[in-house]
Design an enzyme around this catalytic site. Structure first.
Site, PDB file in Angstrom:
ATOM      1  N   GLY A 113       6.110  -7.300   3.934  1.00  0.00           N
ATOM      2  CA  GLY A 113       6.870  -7.945   4.295  1.00  0.00           C
ATOM      3  C   GLY A 113       7.963  -8.463   3.009  1.00  0.00           C
ATOM      4  O   GLY A 113       9.168  -8.222   3.016  1.00  0.00           O
ATOM      5  N   THR A 115       8.162  -9.522   0.113  1.00  0.00           N
ATOM      6  CA  THR A 115       8.398  -9.038  -1.215  1.00  0.00           C
ATOM      7  C   THR A 115       9.147  -7.884  -1.399  1.00  0.00           C
ATOM      8  O   THR A 115       9.774  -7.543  -2.168  1.00  0.00           O
ATOM      9  CB  THR A 115       6.902  -7.831  -1.741  1.00  0.00           C
ATOM     10  OG1 THR A 115       5.302  -8.928  -1.256  1.00  0.00           O
ATOM     11  CG2 THR A 115       7.205  -7.408  -3.009  1.00  0.00           C
ATOM     12  N   THR A 135      -0.580  -4.272   2.757  1.00  0.00           N
ATOM     13  CA  THR A 135      -0.924  -5.387   3.211  1.00  0.00           C
ATOM     14  C   THR A 135      -1.782  -4.892   4.447  1.00  0.00           C
ATOM     15  O   THR A 135      -2.275  -4.613   4.839  1.00  0.00           O
ATOM     16  CB  THR A 135       0.338  -6.178   4.012  1.00  0.00           C
ATOM     17  OG1 THR A 135      -0.279  -6.846   5.580  1.00  0.00           O
ATOM     18  CG2 THR A 135       1.349  -4.896   5.046  1.00  0.00           C
ATOM     19  N   ILE A 136      -2.492  -6.043   4.607  1.00  0.00           N
ATOM     20  CA  ILE A 136      -3.444  -5.561   5.435  1.00  0.00           C
ATOM     21  C   ILE A 136      -3.402  -5.822   7.426  1.00  0.00           C
ATOM     22  O   ILE A 136      -3.954  -5.396   7.996  1.00  0.00           O
ATOM     23  CB  ILE A 136      -5.200  -6.810   5.408  1.00  0.00           C
ATOM     24  CG1 ILE A 136      -5.128  -8.404   5.481  1.00  0.00           C
ATOM     25  CG2 ILE A 136      -5.639  -6.696   4.120  1.00  0.00           C
ATOM     26  CD1 ILE A 136      -5.646  -8.849   6.485  1.00  0.00           C
ATOM     27  N   ASP A 137      -2.422  -6.429   6.598  1.00  0.00           N
ATOM     28  CA  ASP A 137      -1.825  -6.148   8.883  1.00  0.00           C
ATOM     29  C   ASP A 137      -1.822  -4.641   8.590  1.00  0.00           C
ATOM     30  O   ASP A 137      -0.459  -4.440  10.292  1.00  0.00           O
ATOM     31  CB  ASP A 137      -0.307  -7.620   8.507  1.00  0.00           C
ATOM     32  CG  ASP A 137      -0.667  -8.714   7.730  1.00  0.00           C
ATOM     33  OD1 ASP A 137      -2.178  -9.000   8.028  1.00  0.00           O
ATOM     34  OD2 ASP A 137      -0.236  -9.526   8.317  1.00  0.00           O
ATOM     35  N   ARG A 172     -23.529 -15.127  25.960  1.00  0.00           N
ATOM     36  CA  ARG A 172     -21.868 -15.925  25.499  1.00  0.00           C
ATOM     37  C   ARG A 172     -20.413 -15.270  25.242  1.00  0.00           C
ATOM     38  O   ARG A 172     -20.700 -13.681  25.386  1.00  0.00           O
ATOM     39  CB  ARG A 172     -22.383 -16.889  24.518  1.00  0.00           C
ATOM     40  CG  ARG A 172     -22.819 -17.782  24.530  1.00  0.00           C
ATOM     41  CD  ARG A 172     -23.149 -17.796  22.511  1.00  0.00           C
ATOM     42  NE  ARG A 172     -24.058 -18.682  22.219  1.00  0.00           N
ATOM     43  CZ  ARG A 172     -25.137 -19.726  21.332  1.00  0.00           C
ATOM     44  NH1 ARG A 172     -24.522 -19.093  20.280  1.00  0.00           N
ATOM     45  NH2 ARG A 172     -25.447 -21.079  21.657  1.00  0.00           N
ATOM     46  N   TYR A 299     -10.266 -14.636   5.499  1.00  0.00           N
ATOM     47  CA  TYR A 299     -10.035 -14.350   4.159  1.00  0.00           C
ATOM     48  C   TYR A 299     -11.195 -13.447   3.660  1.00  0.00           C
ATOM     49  O   TYR A 299     -10.610 -12.936   2.775  1.00  0.00           O
ATOM     50  CB  TYR A 299      -9.651 -15.063   3.268  1.00  0.00           C
ATOM     51  CG  TYR A 299      -8.221 -16.250   2.923  1.00  0.00           C
ATOM     52  CD1 TYR A 299      -7.321 -15.633   2.884  1.00  0.00           C
ATOM     53  CD2 TYR A 299      -8.682 -17.283   3.899  1.00  0.00           C
ATOM     54  CE1 TYR A 299      -6.392 -16.347   3.355  1.00  0.00           C
ATOM     55  CE2 TYR A 299      -6.993 -17.863   4.112  1.00  0.00           C
ATOM     56  CZ  TYR A 299      -6.800 -17.362   3.807  1.00  0.00           C
ATOM     57  OH  TYR A 299      -5.709 -18.230   4.499  1.00  0.00           O
ATOM     58  N   ARG A 302      -9.953 -10.047   4.197  1.00  0.00           N
ATOM     59  CA  ARG A 302      -8.895  -9.513   2.446  1.00  0.00           C
ATOM     60  C   ARG A 302     -10.201  -9.293   1.251  1.00  0.00           C
ATOM     61  O   ARG A 302      -9.047  -8.294   0.323  1.00  0.00           O
ATOM     62  CB  ARG A 302      -8.064 -10.691   1.800  1.00  0.00           C
ATOM     63  CG  ARG A 302      -7.035 -10.635   3.303  1.00  0.00           C
ATOM     64  CD  ARG A 302      -5.242 -11.554   3.122  1.00  0.00           C
ATOM     65  NE  ARG A 302      -5.430 -11.811   2.277  1.00  0.00           N
ATOM     66  CZ  ARG A 302      -4.608 -13.389   1.741  1.00  0.00           C
ATOM     67  NH1 ARG A 302      -3.684 -13.267   3.065  1.00  0.00           N
ATOM     68  NH2 ARG A 302      -4.074 -14.226   0.892  1.00  0.00           N
TER      69      ARG A 302
HETATM   70  O1  F6P Z   1      -0.059 -10.690   5.538  1.00  0.00           O
HETATM   71  C1  F6P Z   1      -1.722 -10.956   5.427  1.00  0.00           C
HETATM   72  C2  F6P Z   1      -2.369 -12.201   5.814  1.00  0.00           C
HETATM   73  O2  F6P Z   1      -3.287 -12.213   5.030  1.00  0.00           O
HETATM   74  C3  F6P Z   1      -2.313 -12.287   6.968  1.00  0.00           C
HETATM   75  O3  F6P Z   1      -2.674 -11.408   7.876  1.00  0.00           O
HETATM   76  C4  F6P Z   1      -2.123 -13.539   7.204  1.00  0.00           C
HETATM   77  O4  F6P Z   1      -1.400 -13.933   8.648  1.00  0.00           O
HETATM   78  C5  F6P Z   1      -1.532 -14.090   6.584  1.00  0.00           C
HETATM   79  O5  F6P Z   1      -1.737 -13.338   5.127  1.00  0.00           O
HETATM   80  C6  F6P Z   1      -1.960 -15.485   5.354  1.00  0.00           C
HETATM   81  O6  F6P Z   1      -1.829 -15.918   4.557  1.00  0.00           O
HETATM   82  P1  F6P Z   1      -2.018 -17.246   3.328  1.00  0.00           P
HETATM   83  O7  F6P Z   1      -2.742 -15.863   2.572  1.00  0.00           O
HETATM   84  O8  F6P Z   1      -0.341 -17.169   2.878  1.00  0.00           O
HETATM   85  O9  F6P Z   1      -2.831 -17.847   3.941  1.00  0.00           O
END
Ligand code: F6P
Length: 375
Positions: A113, A115, A135-137, A172, A299, A302
């Site tokens: 977004g 970018t 984006t992974i989102d 749990r 992370y 990602r």
């Molecule tokens: O936009 C991708 C993302 O991985 C989001 O899911 C997450 O909230 C954000 O980036 C984390 O950002 P940063 O890499 O700046 O910590």
């Protein structure tokens, strides 16, 4: 303008699986198929402003299809507000100068977004810009999908699968925090695929009482463990109301002072929300008397090699981008549409995002298999 000869490329925003596959897609098609030259800029818009480049030749583009991250490096820097020597500067002119220096016929920006907004800014300054949705989102507007999402979906699903063992063995509640500040695609998709009992996403504000009730109901039926998949940006109904009211203030602000006050208020709310997952787990433990644990996937979601679907998508979009440049098209995002691609004007994409619609099929299916959304 004659036929495009030289193109620049950069990656911006959070790193994501499939970025290298996309660089390779654009690069190989541009170099080998269309006979153009391509130059990389390092670390997003910062490298473009500072003229830090990377030669992208046949050799550099080989062997990167399966590699995670981005060979170009990335940053979250904005074109018009970049911290240079401790000061916020507008780097638009420096960027224009560098594009001119390299005689670029087009600039390709790979990102989410933020970018798209930066790219539109550059378009308005007269640059010939094209973007690809990464984006992974999965929350970029006007595209069926973004590369990075499918890989992250696989990783988060596998994590939820594995968390089941501990949740089940120790009786749990395991709360798994999944990335996604504004959109819940990743938590929703992996929650369904991983069989989470509760899925909490930003689009559906929750009532903690309802979640506890669902977990207690499971216990009454002899299942005394639960998996809660929670998106980073999921929030209670009260918090959602507080955020909405500040957002309204920001929209209505008629002076710089009012805008700044609303911005600060928003920042305070965001800081308060930061530890939400831990608080949620503690609160659920109190309400259900089941031991609770938190796993923040972070992370890991990602990182690493892109899935086959992401490699395909990145290659499809990247090569289509090179074709569009050859046709003289610019000022667009190359979107995924069905089995093909579509050039969407940047004005339509920038500043928007794609959240999960309330009536989305995934939500309907999840409800039918008994998943609680806390609403
Ligand atoms: O936009 C991708 C993302 O991985 C989001 O899911 C997450 O909230 C954000 O980036 C984390 O950002 P940063 O890499 O700046 O910590």
């Amino acid at each position: 303008m004659g036929k495009a000869k030289r193109i620049g490329i950069l990656t911006s925003g959070g790193d994501s699986p499939g970025l290298n596959a996309a660089i390779r897609g654009v690069g190989k098609a541009a170099l080998g198929f269309h006979g153009m030259e391509i130059i990389g800029f390092r670390d997003g818009f910062r490298g473009l402003a500072e003229n830090r480049t990377m030669a992208l030749e046949k050799n550099t583009l080989a062997g990167i299809l399966t590699v995670g991250g981005t060979i170009l490096g990335t940053s979250r820097d904005k074109v018009h507000r970049m911290e240079i020597d401790g000061k916020m500067r507008d780097m638009s002119s420096a960027i224009l100068r560098n594009c001119e220096k390299h005689k670029l016929d087009a600039l390709v920006c790979l990102g989410g977004g933020g970018t798209q907004k930066n790219a539109l800014r550059l378009k308005e300054l007269g640059l010939r810009v094209l973007t690809l949705p990464k984006t992974i989102d999965n929350d970029v507007a006007h595209t069926d999908a973004t590369f990075g999402f499918d890989t992250a979906l696989g990783i988060a699903t596998e994590a939820i699968d594995r968390l089941h063992s501990t949740a089940h063995s120790h009786h749990r509640i395991v709360v798994a925090e999944i990335m996604g500040h504004r959109a819940g695609w990743l938590a929703l998709g992996s929650g369904i695929a991983g069989g989470a009992d509760v899925i909490l996403i930003p689009e559906i504000p929750y009532d903690i009482g309802r979640i506890a009730q669902a977990i207690r109901r499971r216990s009454h039926h002899g299942t005394n463990f639960s998996i809660v998949a929670v998106a980073e940006g999921a929030m209670s109904k009260e918090d959602a109301q507080a955020f909405a009211s500040v957002e309204r203030k920001r929209e209505k602000a008629s002076s710089k002072v009012e805008r700044e006050a609303a911005r600060l208020e928003l920042e305070t709310l965001e800081a308060k929300h930061a530890g939400n997952t831990l608080r949620l787990a503690r609160h659920l433990e109190e309400l259900t008397h089941l031991e609770s644990r938190v796993t923040i996937l972070g992370y890991v979601q990602r990182g690493g090699t892109p899935s086959a679907a992401d490699r395909l998508l990145a290659t499809r979009l990247g090569t289509a981008c090179a074709d569009l440049i050859r046709q003289g098209v610019h000022g667009v995002m190359v979107a995924a549409r069905g089995e093909g691609t579509e050039a969407v004007p940047l004005e339509k994409v920038a500043g928007r995002f794609r959240s999960v619609p309330a009536d989305h099929g995934w939500i309907e299916s999840a409800r039918r298999v008994g998943t609680c959304f806390g609403d």
